[in-house]
Design an enzyme around this catalytic site. Sequence first.
Site, PDB file in Angstrom:
ATOM      1  N   MET A  98      -4.400  -4.292 -11.740  1.00  0.00           N
ATOM      2  CA  MET A  98      -5.507  -4.082 -10.798  1.00  0.00           C
ATOM      3  C   MET A  98      -5.770  -2.603 -10.528  1.00  0.00           C
ATOM      4  O   MET A  98      -6.329  -2.253  -9.486  1.00  0.00           O
ATOM      5  CB  MET A  98      -5.194  -4.793  -9.477  1.00  0.00           C
ATOM      6  CG  MET A  98      -4.798  -6.249  -9.613  1.00  0.00           C
ATOM      7  SD  MET A  98      -4.289  -6.948  -8.038  1.00  0.00           S
ATOM      8  CE  MET A  98      -3.603  -8.530  -8.584  1.00  0.00           C
ATOM      9  N   SER A  99      -5.336  -1.745 -11.439  1.00  0.00           N
ATOM     10  CA  SER A  99      -5.520  -0.302 -11.225  1.00  0.00           C
ATOM     11  C   SER A  99      -5.662   0.375 -12.582  1.00  0.00           C
ATOM     12  O   SER A  99      -6.019  -0.253 -13.567  1.00  0.00           O
ATOM     13  CB  SER A  99      -4.299   0.258 -10.480  1.00  0.00           C
ATOM     14  OG  SER A  99      -3.132   0.144 -11.280  1.00  0.00           O
ATOM     15  N   ASN A 126       6.100  -9.413 -14.288  1.00  0.00           N
ATOM     16  CA  ASN A 126       6.043 -10.891 -14.365  1.00  0.00           C
ATOM     17  C   ASN A 126       5.212 -11.258 -15.576  1.00  0.00           C
ATOM     18  O   ASN A 126       4.516 -10.417 -16.131  1.00  0.00           O
ATOM     19  CB  ASN A 126       5.369 -11.433 -13.097  1.00  0.00           C
ATOM     20  CG  ASN A 126       3.982 -10.826 -12.912  1.00  0.00           C
ATOM     21  OD1 ASN A 126       3.847  -9.717 -12.359  1.00  0.00           O
ATOM     22  ND2 ASN A 126       2.973 -11.514 -13.399  1.00  0.00           N
ATOM     23  N   ALA A 151       2.630  -1.525 -12.085  1.00  0.00           N
ATOM     24  CA  ALA A 151       3.239  -2.826 -12.348  1.00  0.00           C
ATOM     25  C   ALA A 151       2.124  -3.698 -12.907  1.00  0.00           C
ATOM     26  O   ALA A 151       0.982  -3.599 -12.461  1.00  0.00           O
ATOM     27  CB  ALA A 151       3.777  -3.423 -11.060  1.00  0.00           C
ATOM     28  N   HIS A 154       3.185   0.951  -0.213  1.00  0.00           N
ATOM     29  CA  HIS A 154       2.607   2.150  -0.812  1.00  0.00           C
ATOM     30  C   HIS A 154       2.527   3.236   0.256  1.00  0.00           C
ATOM     31  O   HIS A 154       1.825   3.079   1.248  1.00  0.00           O
ATOM     32  CB  HIS A 154       1.188   1.882  -1.319  1.00  0.00           C
ATOM     33  CG  HIS A 154       1.131   0.979  -2.513  1.00  0.00           C
ATOM     34  ND1 HIS A 154       1.137   1.453  -3.803  1.00  0.00           N
ATOM     35  CD2 HIS A 154       1.076  -0.365  -2.623  1.00  0.00           C
ATOM     36  CE1 HIS A 154       1.076   0.430  -4.650  1.00  0.00           C
ATOM     37  NE2 HIS A 154       1.053  -0.691  -3.957  1.00  0.00           N
ATOM     38  N   SER A 159       3.857   0.610  -8.121  1.00  0.00           N
ATOM     39  CA  SER A 159       4.900  -0.057  -7.340  1.00  0.00           C
ATOM     40  C   SER A 159       6.148  -0.160  -8.202  1.00  0.00           C
ATOM     41  O   SER A 159       6.076  -0.397  -9.398  1.00  0.00           O
ATOM     42  CB  SER A 159       4.447  -1.432  -6.839  1.00  0.00           C
ATOM     43  OG  SER A 159       3.718  -2.113  -7.814  1.00  0.00           O
ATOM     44  N   HIS A 210       3.719 -11.627  -4.762  1.00  0.00           N
ATOM     45  CA  HIS A 210       3.883 -10.170  -4.675  1.00  0.00           C
ATOM     46  C   HIS A 210       5.371  -9.827  -4.584  1.00  0.00           C
ATOM     47  O   HIS A 210       5.808  -8.790  -5.071  1.00  0.00           O
ATOM     48  CB  HIS A 210       3.112  -9.644  -3.460  1.00  0.00           C
ATOM     49  CG  HIS A 210       3.054  -8.151  -3.375  1.00  0.00           C
ATOM     50  ND1 HIS A 210       2.671  -7.353  -4.434  1.00  0.00           N
ATOM     51  CD2 HIS A 210       3.344  -7.301  -2.361  1.00  0.00           C
ATOM     52  CE1 HIS A 210       2.721  -6.087  -4.064  1.00  0.00           C
ATOM     53  NE2 HIS A 210       3.133  -6.027  -2.810  1.00  0.00           N
ATOM     54  N   HIS A 215      -6.756   1.502  -4.377  1.00  0.00           N
ATOM     55  CA  HIS A 215      -7.148   0.376  -5.231  1.00  0.00           C
ATOM     56  C   HIS A 215      -8.581  -0.077  -4.939  1.00  0.00           C
ATOM     57  O   HIS A 215      -9.007  -0.086  -3.795  1.00  0.00           O
ATOM     58  CB  HIS A 215      -6.205  -0.824  -5.006  1.00  0.00           C
ATOM     59  CG  HIS A 215      -4.792  -0.573  -5.396  1.00  0.00           C
ATOM     60  ND1 HIS A 215      -3.867  -0.053  -4.520  1.00  0.00           N
ATOM     61  CD2 HIS A 215      -4.142  -0.755  -6.574  1.00  0.00           C
ATOM     62  CE1 HIS A 215      -2.703   0.061  -5.146  1.00  0.00           C
ATOM     63  NE2 HIS A 215      -2.841  -0.350  -6.386  1.00  0.00           N
ATOM     64  N   TYR A 258      -9.592  -3.075  -5.030  1.00  0.00           N
ATOM     65  CA  TYR A 258      -9.593  -4.325  -4.244  1.00  0.00           C
ATOM     66  C   TYR A 258      -9.445  -4.089  -2.747  1.00  0.00           C
ATOM     67  O   TYR A 258      -9.646  -4.999  -1.944  1.00  0.00           O
ATOM     68  CB  TYR A 258      -8.499  -5.292  -4.725  1.00  0.00           C
ATOM     69  CG  TYR A 258      -7.070  -4.789  -4.624  1.00  0.00           C
ATOM     70  CD1 TYR A 258      -6.430  -4.640  -3.391  1.00  0.00           C
ATOM     71  CD2 TYR A 258      -6.357  -4.479  -5.767  1.00  0.00           C
ATOM     72  CE1 TYR A 258      -5.131  -4.183  -3.310  1.00  0.00           C
ATOM     73  CE2 TYR A 258      -5.048  -4.032  -5.694  1.00  0.00           C
ATOM     74  CZ  TYR A 258      -4.441  -3.882  -4.462  1.00  0.00           C
ATOM     75  OH  TYR A 258      -3.170  -3.422  -4.389  1.00  0.00           O
ATOM     76  N   GLU A 259      -9.117  -2.859  -2.374  1.00  0.00           N
ATOM     77  CA  GLU A 259      -9.045  -2.565  -0.939  1.00  0.00           C
ATOM     78  C   GLU A 259     -10.432  -2.456  -0.328  1.00  0.00           C
ATOM     79  O   GLU A 259     -10.567  -2.429   0.891  1.00  0.00           O
ATOM     80  CB  GLU A 259      -8.273  -1.261  -0.715  1.00  0.00           C
ATOM     81  CG  GLU A 259      -6.796  -1.387  -1.050  1.00  0.00           C
ATOM     82  CD  GLU A 259      -6.073  -0.060  -0.952  1.00  0.00           C
ATOM     83  OE1 GLU A 259      -5.785   0.374   0.170  1.00  0.00           O
ATOM     84  OE2 GLU A 259      -5.821   0.552  -1.995  1.00  0.00           O
TER      85      GLU A 259
HETATM   86  N1  HPA Z   1      -1.752  -9.684 -12.550  1.00  0.00           N
HETATM   87  C1  HPA Z   1      -2.415  -8.622 -12.069  1.00  0.00           C
HETATM   88  N2  HPA Z   1      -1.808  -7.560 -11.561  1.00  0.00           N
HETATM   89  C2  HPA Z   1      -0.472  -7.569 -11.530  1.00  0.00           C
HETATM   90  C3  HPA Z   1       0.282  -8.640 -12.011  1.00  0.00           C
HETATM   91  C4  HPA Z   1      -0.391  -9.765 -12.550  1.00  0.00           C
HETATM   92  O1  HPA Z   1       0.191 -10.764 -12.994  1.00  0.00           O
HETATM   93  N3  HPA Z   1       1.589  -8.323 -11.835  1.00  0.00           N
HETATM   94  C5  HPA Z   1       1.608  -7.088 -11.268  1.00  0.00           C
HETATM   95  N4  HPA Z   1       0.371  -6.616 -11.086  1.00  0.00           N
END
Ligand code: HPA
Length: 278
Positions: free
Chosen positions: A212-213, A236, A114, A62, A31, A248, A84, A86-87
């Site tokens: 998460m990837s 972040n 990201a 996406h 992303s 998000h 992903h 988590y999907e």
């Molecule tokens: N945690 C997990 N995945 C992320 C984060 C986060 O803080 N920021 C962007 N993807």
Amino acid sequence: MTKAYERLLRCYEGIRDRIPFSPKVALVLGSGLGDYADSAAVEGVLDYHDIEGFPVSTVSGHKGRFVFAYVGGVPVVMMQGRVHYYEGYPMEDVVLPIRLMKLMGAEVLFLTNAAGGVNFDFHPGDFMMITDQIANFVPSPLIGPNIDELGERFCDMSQIYDRGLCQVIRDTARELGISLQEGTYIQLTGPNFESPKEVRMCRILGADAVGMSTACEAIAANHMGMRICGISCISNLGCGMTEQPLSHEEVKETGDRVAPLFKQLVTGAITRMGQAEA
Ligand code: HPA
């Protein structure tokens, strides 16, 4: 032949004739880089929907397609939209596109994402070149019968991220005047962000960024002997490191803000990779 490999071959054979060239580099767009392909010399596009047996991504923002394009003269297949864990897909599905890009001919895998910074020296908008990873919080994509055609059962993981490619990224960043952090990426399942104590756990374990990837994709690529590199955009800081709750939107906003620099860095690095080979 394993079922997973049969399926992979079926996917590949269904699209082989629609691939406009033999890609050298497989680029996964995280992303923030979603529209990266718009500025490339596109030769062809293949929607995931049009590939029989292909898992299709559901996350907003996406797109789901392979884009074939030249970047600095290098033939690249880009994943615009990844799959992903988590999907709800099994790991076999999550890494299927990575394996498919190797079958297409790609020898280098360039991962982008990201991620949340868990290192207190990091700031939102930083770039972190991935030098190692922790993937034990998600199942290995190599669980199940080994796909002997792709790689060996017990594959070495001592240097997942290729030293030469890392140096190319470092040199590119220096030349472009883009500051570059380096560190370890840890993959958790998501889709929830971490709790403050989970962020602390990640830091204690030696991670610098959490996402998460990516790590599972790197395992599958490493199994196949691909040369791998990766860059995280630190969108972040991890939960609990600041007062503010995470959203998000924040992840997307930072991604959009630094996207022009991220694109420059990726384009510069791929161009250099092409030159290094020539
Ligand atoms: N945690 C997990 N995945 C992320 C984060 C986060 O803080 N920021 C962007 N993807």
